[in-house]
Design a protein around this motif. Structure first.
Motif, PDB file in Angstrom:
ATOM      1  N   CYS A 157      -3.027  13.724 -50.225  1.00  0.00           N
ATOM      2  CA  CYS A 157      -2.746  14.318 -48.920  1.00  0.00           C
ATOM      3  C   CYS A 157      -2.896  13.260 -47.830  1.00  0.00           C
ATOM      4  CB  CYS A 157      -3.704  15.472 -48.637  1.00  0.00           C
ATOM      5  SG  CYS A 157      -3.365  16.970 -49.561  1.00  0.00           S
ATOM      6  N   PHE A 158      -1.996  13.304 -46.883  1.00  0.00           N
ATOM      7  CA  PHE A 158      -2.036  12.418 -45.719  1.00  0.00           C
ATOM      8  C   PHE A 158      -2.838  13.108 -44.622  1.00  0.00           C
ATOM      9  CE2 PHE A 158      -0.064  10.769 -41.751  1.00  0.00           C
ATOM     10  CZ  PHE A 158      -0.265   9.406 -41.953  1.00  0.00           C
ATOM     11  N   PRO A 200       2.314  15.462 -50.400  1.00  0.00           N
ATOM     12  CA  PRO A 200       3.505  14.690 -50.758  1.00  0.00           C
ATOM     13  C   PRO A 200       4.713  15.632 -50.800  1.00  0.00           C
ATOM     14  CG  PRO A 200       1.692  14.225 -52.257  1.00  0.00           C
ATOM     15  CD  PRO A 200       1.281  15.411 -51.443  1.00  0.00           C
ATOM     16  N   PRO A 201       5.924  15.120 -50.611  1.00  0.00           N
ATOM     17  CA  PRO A 201       7.095  15.993 -50.653  1.00  0.00           C
ATOM     18  C   PRO A 201       7.333  16.509 -52.065  1.00  0.00           C
ATOM     19  CG  PRO A 201       7.762  13.698 -50.527  1.00  0.00           C
ATOM     20  CD  PRO A 201       6.274  13.710 -50.342  1.00  0.00           C
ATOM     21  N   VAL A 202       7.734  17.770 -52.152  1.00  0.00           N
ATOM     22  CA  VAL A 202       8.121  18.350 -53.439  1.00  0.00           C
ATOM     23  C   VAL A 202       9.554  18.840 -53.309  1.00  0.00           C
ATOM     24  CG1 VAL A 202       5.778  19.013 -54.075  1.00  0.00           C
ATOM     25  CG2 VAL A 202       7.182  20.617 -52.784  1.00  0.00           C
ATOM     26  N   VAL A 250      10.165  19.752 -49.516  1.00  0.00           N
ATOM     27  CA  VAL A 250       9.234  20.553 -48.719  1.00  0.00           C
ATOM     28  C   VAL A 250       7.901  19.834 -48.641  1.00  0.00           C
ATOM     29  CG1 VAL A 250       7.942  22.711 -48.588  1.00  0.00           C
ATOM     30  CG2 VAL A 250      10.345  22.741 -49.296  1.00  0.00           C
ATOM     31  N   HIS A 251       7.374  19.742 -47.424  1.00  0.00           N
ATOM     32  CA  HIS A 251       6.005  19.281 -47.218  1.00  0.00           C
ATOM     33  C   HIS A 251       5.147  20.516 -46.929  1.00  0.00           C
ATOM     34  CE1 HIS A 251       6.243  14.862 -47.035  1.00  0.00           C
ATOM     35  NE2 HIS A 251       7.442  15.040 -46.504  1.00  0.00           N
ATOM     36  N   HIS A 252       4.089  20.703 -47.719  1.00  0.00           N
ATOM     37  CA  HIS A 252       3.103  21.731 -47.414  1.00  0.00           C
ATOM     38  C   HIS A 252       2.083  21.117 -46.461  1.00  0.00           C
ATOM     39  CE1 HIS A 252       4.634  24.509 -50.466  1.00  0.00           C
ATOM     40  NE2 HIS A 252       4.847  23.419 -51.188  1.00  0.00           N
TER      41      HIS A 252
END
Length: 304
Positions: free
Chosen positions: A169-170, A263-265, A276-278
């Protein structure tokens, strides 16, 4: 239904208020974007979201107005303390465009042990729909965000603009600033004093202001992983946003927001190359302010 004229000054106010440095909004650099189809600047996605929020707040069809009217429809007896936005982008708003919002009659629904009151909305630019979706009031979050959340102490002790080991996670720190919130309201044609008026010691941040800070977090994450924002620009396809209004009501100027991006999924939408970024936002009190799902696609995949 009132109409408003978007200007570059409104876009500048939104950019400055949210630290959004995306070149699509930059009057000096928009032309550097490869195959830019807009041929000029466009309004920010969250700026339009704030327009939706304020226009729904002004509408006699919203949840609070319906709750307070004598001849109200069936309204939940449970407090609906969470605001949800489900917005799909179908176009762009440019300087000079005339914009307006259509708000449909609301209805109460339930599902998965959650009640919600929904207004369907459509934002039009020069008579054409450029954004559509729902504004809801609900009894719980309808969006999960990052699950499970990282350990709070690890989030709080992590450097700004860094990645959490393991979850990847960022972490981006942002701060609630009254002046920025007022400029953001102005960018969306809202009356500042409806939300913030220091003369009477009134500070009620609009919901879209903390949510809008996701944009700069996404951009800074992209830079951190080496994405070329000129050659590989991304654009919003949809926003799913859920914010806790009880927690929101406790926010004060200079409060720190810890915004977490996954991270993008790959999106479930098989018709696009979208991801999608959560996202989740926590406070120093260890409360969750909001969850979000942000769907983006490479501009190159949409320009034919």
């Amino acid at each position: 239904m009132s109409e408003y004229i978007m200007s570059q000054m409104h876009i500048e106010a939104a950019r400055n208020a949210t630290d959004d440095f995306n070149l699509f909004h930059d009057k000096h650099r928009w032309h550097k974007i490869k195959d830019n189809p807009f041929r000029g600047t466009v309004a920010l996605g969250f700026q339009l979201g704030c327009f939706v929020e304020d226009q729904v707040n002004r509408s006699a069809k919203n949840y609070i107005q319906q709750l307070n009217t004598a001849n109200k429809p069936q309204i939940s007896g449970s407090p609906l303390n969470f605001s949800q936005y489900e917005l799909t982008f179908a176009g762009a708003v440019k300087p000079g465009d005339s914009i307006s919002l259509v708000v449909r009659d609301g209805r109460l629904s339930s599902g998965a042990n959650t009640e919600y009151f929904s207004n369907r909305v459509a934002l039009k630019a020069n008579g054409k729909t450029v954004l559509l979706g729902y504004k809801r009031q609900s009894s719980a979050h309808l969006i999960k965000g990052i699950a499970p959340l990282p350990n709070f102490e690890e989030v709080f002790n992590r450097d700004d603009r860094s990645f959490i080991t393991g979850s990847h996670c960022f972490v981006k720190r942002k701060y609630m600033i009254v002046g920025n919130a007022k400029n953001f309201l102005t960018s969306a044609f809202a009356e500042q004093s409806d939300y913030i008026d220091e003369f009477i010691d009134k500070v009620s941040f609009p919901e879209m202001y903390p949510l809008s800070l996701i944009s700069s977090a996404l951009l800074e994450r992209a830079q951190a992983v080496g994405q070329d924002l000129i050659a590989e620009p991304m654009i919003y396809l949809s926003h799913k946003l859920s914010i806790d209004n009880k927690v929101m009501s406790t926010l004060q100027s200079n409060d720190c927001l810890y915004i977490l991006l996954s991270p993008p999924v790959k999106s479930a939408d098989k018709n696009t190359q979208s991801v999608v970024h959560h996202c989740s936002c926590v406070l120093a009190t260890k409360e969750v302010l909001f969850h979000a799902e942000i769907q983006l696609a490479p501009l190159s995949s949409l320009v034919k």
